[in-house]
Design a protein around this motif. Sequence first.
Motif, mmCIF file in Angstrom:
data_model
loop_
_atom_site.group_PDB
_atom_site.id
_atom_site.type_symbol
_atom_site.label_atom_id
_atom_site.label_comp_id
_atom_site.label_asym_id
_atom_site.label_seq_id
_atom_site.Cartn_x
_atom_site.Cartn_y
_atom_site.Cartn_z
ATOM 1 N N ALA A 130 29.151 31.649 42.211
ATOM 2 C CA ALA A 130 28.622 31.113 43.424
ATOM 3 C C ALA A 130 28.311 29.671 42.996
ATOM 4 O O ALA A 130 27.977 29.184 41.908
ATOM 5 C CB ALA A 130 27.197 31.874 43.484
ATOM 6 N N SER A 131 28.757 28.660 44.089
ATOM 7 C CA SER A 131 28.633 27.277 44.025
ATOM 8 C C SER A 131 27.204 26.935 44.763
ATOM 9 O O SER A 131 27.190 27.288 45.834
ATOM 10 C CB SER A 131 29.887 26.723 44.208
ATOM 11 N N GLY A 132 26.764 25.873 44.199
ATOM 12 C CA GLY A 132 25.727 25.219 44.847
ATOM 13 C C GLY A 132 26.124 24.440 46.253
ATOM 14 O O GLY A 132 27.403 24.097 46.196
ATOM 15 N N TYR A 133 25.356 24.092 47.097
ATOM 16 C CA TYR A 133 25.768 23.341 48.235
ATOM 17 C C TYR A 133 26.036 21.683 47.870
ATOM 18 O O TYR A 133 26.813 21.399 48.643
ATOM 19 C CB TYR A 133 24.425 23.250 49.326
ATOM 20 N N ASP A 134 25.752 21.301 46.685
ATOM 21 C CA ASP A 134 25.934 20.093 46.459
ATOM 22 C C ASP A 134 27.126 19.926 45.372
ATOM 23 O O ASP A 134 27.236 18.946 45.072
ATOM 24 C CB ASP A 134 24.718 19.497 45.894
ATOM 25 N N ASN A 135 27.843 21.128 45.206
ATOM 26 C CA ASN A 135 28.868 21.023 44.480
ATOM 27 C C ASN A 135 28.749 20.423 42.963
ATOM 28 O O ASN A 135 29.463 20.151 42.147
ATOM 29 C CB ASN A 135 29.931 20.315 44.917
ATOM 30 N N ARG A 136 27.384 20.395 42.517
ATOM 31 C CA ARG A 136 27.000 19.896 41.271
ATOM 32 C C ARG A 136 26.508 21.144 40.244
ATOM 33 O O ARG A 136 26.404 21.000 39.260
ATOM 34 C CB ARG A 136 25.853 19.223 41.239
ATOM 35 N N THR A 137 26.157 22.178 40.897
ATOM 36 C CA THR A 137 25.573 23.433 40.371
ATOM 37 C C THR A 137 26.479 24.727 40.655
ATOM 38 O O THR A 137 26.899 24.871 41.571
ATOM 39 C CB THR A 137 24.048 23.875 40.781
ATOM 40 N N SER A 138 26.377 25.653 39.560
ATOM 41 C CA SER A 138 27.374 26.661 39.904
ATOM 42 C C SER A 138 26.591 27.743 38.853
ATOM 43 O O SER A 138 25.850 27.717 38.050
ATOM 44 C CB SER A 138 28.759 26.667 39.392
ATOM 45 N N LEU A 139 26.781 29.149 39.468
ATOM 46 C CA LEU A 139 26.265 30.384 38.775
ATOM 47 C C LEU A 139 27.361 31.192 38.471
ATOM 48 O O LEU A 139 28.108 31.557 39.399
ATOM 49 C CB LEU A 139 25.178 31.051 39.557
ATOM 50 N N ILE A 140 27.495 31.681 37.317
ATOM 51 C CA ILE A 140 28.755 32.544 36.844
ATOM 52 C C ILE A 140 27.975 33.906 36.207
ATOM 53 O O ILE A 140 27.117 33.702 35.456
ATOM 54 C CB ILE A 140 29.659 32.127 35.769
ATOM 55 N N LEU A 141 28.524 35.131 36.727
ATOM 56 C CA LEU A 141 27.767 36.206 36.472
ATOM 57 C C LEU A 141 28.825 37.014 35.691
ATOM 58 O O LEU A 141 29.912 37.226 35.978
ATOM 59 C CB LEU A 141 27.470 37.164 37.649
ATOM 60 N N PHE A 142 28.415 37.520 34.444
ATOM 61 C CA PHE A 142 29.216 38.264 33.398
ATOM 62 C C PHE A 142 28.776 39.545 33.251
ATOM 63 O O PHE A 142 27.796 39.845 33.308
ATOM 64 C CB PHE A 142 29.419 37.339 32.043
ATOM 65 N N ARG A 143 29.800 40.439 33.137
ATOM 66 C CA ARG A 143 29.768 41.885 32.754
ATOM 67 C C ARG A 143 30.699 42.199 31.804
ATOM 68 O O ARG A 143 31.683 41.521 31.422
ATOM 69 C CB ARG A 143 30.008 42.791 33.922
ATOM 70 N N HIS A 144 30.196 43.081 31.048
ATOM 71 C CA HIS A 144 31.008 43.737 29.923
ATOM 72 C C HIS A 144 30.842 45.312 29.954
ATOM 73 O O HIS A 144 30.045 46.038 30.029
ATOM 74 C CB HIS A 144 30.222 43.376 28.421
ATOM 75 N N PRO A 145 32.181 45.834 29.860
ATOM 76 C CA PRO A 145 32.350 47.283 29.902
ATOM 77 C C PRO A 145 31.652 47.796 28.603
ATOM 78 O O PRO A 145 31.780 47.371 27.696
ATOM 79 C CB PRO A 145 34.046 47.549 29.838
ATOM 80 N N GLY A 146 30.932 48.822 28.969
ATOM 81 C CA GLY A 146 30.122 49.518 28.061
ATOM 82 C C GLY A 146 28.887 48.991 27.635
ATOM 83 O O GLY A 146 27.994 49.803 26.904
ATOM 84 N N GLN A 147 28.441 48.209 28.428
ATOM 85 C CA GLN A 147 26.950 47.535 28.138
ATOM 86 C C GLN A 147 26.017 47.451 29.488
ATOM 87 O O GLN A 147 26.806 47.236 30.655
ATOM 88 C CB GLN A 147 27.164 45.984 27.523
ATOM 89 N N ASN A 148 25.146 47.789 29.419
ATOM 90 C CA ASN A 148 24.153 48.077 30.540
ATOM 91 C C ASN A 148 23.348 46.612 30.958
ATOM 92 O O ASN A 148 22.028 46.759 30.987
ATOM 93 C CB ASN A 148 23.258 49.273 30.622
ATOM 94 N N ALA A 149 23.888 45.620 30.966
ATOM 95 C CA ALA A 149 23.342 44.415 31.137
ATOM 96 C C ALA A 149 24.338 43.431 31.681
ATOM 97 O O ALA A 149 25.508 43.604 31.375
ATOM 98 C CB ALA A 149 22.939 43.762 29.659
ATOM 99 N N LEU A 150 23.934 42.539 32.276
ATOM 100 C CA LEU A 150 24.646 41.347 32.899
ATOM 101 C C LEU A 150 24.138 40.117 31.941
ATOM 102 O O LEU A 150 23.128 40.005 31.883
ATOM 103 C CB LEU A 150 24.498 41.039 34.361
ATOM 104 N N VAL A 151 25.003 39.036 32.095
ATOM 105 C CA VAL A 151 24.903 37.803 31.709
ATOM 106 C C VAL A 151 24.944 36.774 32.816
ATOM 107 O O VAL A 151 26.176 36.648 33.418
ATOM 108 C CB VAL A 151 25.363 37.290 30.390
#
Length: 82
Positions: free
Chosen positions: A39-60
Motif C-alpha cells: 500500500a502506498s500513502g497518499y503523498d507518495n512518500r510512504t509505503s507499507l509492504i506486508l510479507f508472509r512466509h510459508p510455514g510460519q504463522n506470522a506476518l512482517v
Amino acid sequence: MRSGLFVATVLAASGSAAADPPLTVERLLADGWEIAGYASGYDNRTSLILFRHPGQNALVQCGILFDVTRNPHTIINCYELR
C-alpha cells in the motif's frame, strides 16, 4: 501506574529487540519471505509492504518513508505481526 506499566513494556521490548538484528527488506527476501501486500500513502512518500512466509504463522510489515529533508533519506521500520 499505567505509565509505569507502559515504560516497563517498552523497556522489555527494546531489550529483546537489541539481541536480534533489525529486520530489513533485503534480509526478509533472502530468508524466503514473500510479498503478500503493498500500500502506498497518499503523498507518495510512504509505503507499507506486508510479507508472509510459508510455514510460519506470522506476518512482517515494513513501513518505508522517503524524506529528502532527513539523512538518510529512506527510513525503513519492519516489525512482526502475530
